[in-house]
Design a protein around this motif. Structure first.
Motif: not given
Length: 416
Positions: A222-239
């Motif tokens: 239901v969700m397929f999302e990349p992120y930048s390795a080494g990021f410092t804030d996961a809140s937007p992604l987890i929301n």
């Protein structure tokens, strides 16, 4: 040039971190009674009847991947000691393995440079490393050109394409994906999965495998999302995960990112089953950082310390030396060392091309070289273990237990 040589030789000693961490890393790197030289060479060893056999080791002992790299160095020293204490390579007059370690500093550019220096500066029979796919793909390219066999615990399927000197004895990224999807059914009959992944070779190959295999496994992504390795804030992604309607979260991440993700899941009050895959999830430092939040979380690994009696024996010794259990990459490295020793024994030569030929015909089902899920290692023409498969694991009481599939389970799944 002298200063460059000195700097290269001292790389393994420049370990970053807190004073307490510094002490543990230095202990792991400096103990074991074995040579940990830089990429430019090694001090000759005396008193042996036969010339030692040089084995290269490429691991990040500094930088963002140092937590895993330092543990791998400790395992590499233990494995070489085991081979040498058992009589060395008997077909070569009892020749001892001589470990030559190079710190690739968790950096792709340094990996290329150090691999080239390790090969050109030493007469190597084989290399093992690096575990991180982004680093291993580069090291493999250099080793292929130099015609030196490289055996690795890296899971990237790209390593099995167009290479003849690269050997991968454990599960591939695509196999990890299928195992994760199958494990999602352990927590729900109708799994709806959110997949988040770091934008690296490791993250991309594993997540694409999940996406491609999900329909055939009856799993809805239901969700397929990349992120930048080494990021410092996961809140937007987890929301985003929270609003996706997912009942399971797959995070394809290395240690620091995964720690942040798990903590953020707790902070936003998201109640969701988590499968951390491999990478940072399966090492002791993960539990040290998240504590009880890890209990019941699932993952997949290409190696676990409870798989058989040999694994448990090596784990006991490693734990005595380091105070931690033998994790996936380090345990697999012990098996890889014995695979190299087996090839040297049958080749009766230190010539890397002859060692490569012997590795290509490796076929073991017992002993330390066979320490893999299913207990068999045999390389196909693409350098992949034809018997390779992952094992599903779960954090239970501060330790990783093998729980999936049924034939590999050593403990029952803990319900959460």
């Amino acid at each position: 040039m002298k200063r460059d040589r000195k700097n290269s030789a001292n790389k393994a000693d420049r370990i970053k971190g807190s004073p307490r961490r510094q002490g543990r890393r230095e202990f792991l790197l400096k103990t074991g009674g074995l040579l940990a030289a830089g990429a430019f060479g090694a001090v000759p060893l005396r008193g042996w009847a036969a010339d030692p056999v040089n084995i290269g080791a490429l691991y990040p002992t500094t930088g963002s991947m140092a937590q895993i790299g330092v543990g791998c160095v400790a395992a590499a020293k233990l494995a070489v000691e085991m081979v040498n204490d058992a009589g060395g390579i008997k077909s070569l007059g009892g020749a001892k393995l001589n470990l030559i370690i190079s710190d690739v500093q968790s950096d792709t550019t340094v990996t290329r440079t150090e691999t080239d220096r390790l090969i050109t500066g030493n007469k190597l029979s084989a290399i093992h490393g690096c575990f991180a796919s982004a680093l291993t793909l580069i090291a493999s390219e250099v080793a292929e050109r130099a015609k030196v066999p490289l055996i690795t615990g890296s899971s990237s399927d790209q390593l099995n394409k167009g290479r003849t000197y690269t050997f991968t004895p454990f599960a591939r990224a695509s196999q990890f994906a299928r195992a994760q999807l199958q494990m999602s059914k352990l927590v729900s009959d109708t799994p709806k999965v959110a997949v988040i992944f770091e934008n690296t070779a490791f993250g991309t190959s594993t997540s694409n495998g999940l996406k491609e295999l999900a329909p055939s496994e009856g799993v809805e992504i239901v969700m397929f999302e990349p992120y930048s390795a080494g990021f410092t804030d996961a809140s937007p992604l987890i929301n985003k995960v929270k609003s996706s309607g997912a009942n399971a979260l797959f995070s394809v991440s290395y240690l620091n990112d995964l720690i942040l993700i798990v903590r953020t899941v707790k902070q936003v009050g998201l109640n969701i089953a988590i499968n951390g895959g491999s990478g940072g999830f399966v090492i002791p430092d993960f539990y040290k950082n998240v504590g009880k939040l890890a209990e019941g979380l699932q993952g997949v690994a290409h190696w676990n310390h409870d798989m058989d009696a040999n694994c448990e024996k090596v784990n006991t010794e490693y734990k005595k030396r380091t105070g931690e259990f033998l994790f996936e990459y380090a345990g697999g490295l012990v098996a890889q060392t014995f695979m190299i020793a087996d090839a040297l024994e049958r080749a009766a030569s230190t010539d890397p091309q002859k060692v490569r030929e012997a590795l290509s015909t490796l076929d073991v089902s017992s002993g330390y070289a066979a320490m893999a899920p299913g207990g068999k290692v045999k390389f196909g023409p693409d350098g992949k273990n034809v018997f390779g498969r992952p094992v599903g694991v779960q954090w239970q009481d501060g330790d990783l237990a093998s729980v999936f599939p049924k034939e590999d389970a050593r403990k029952p799944l803990m319900k959460t």
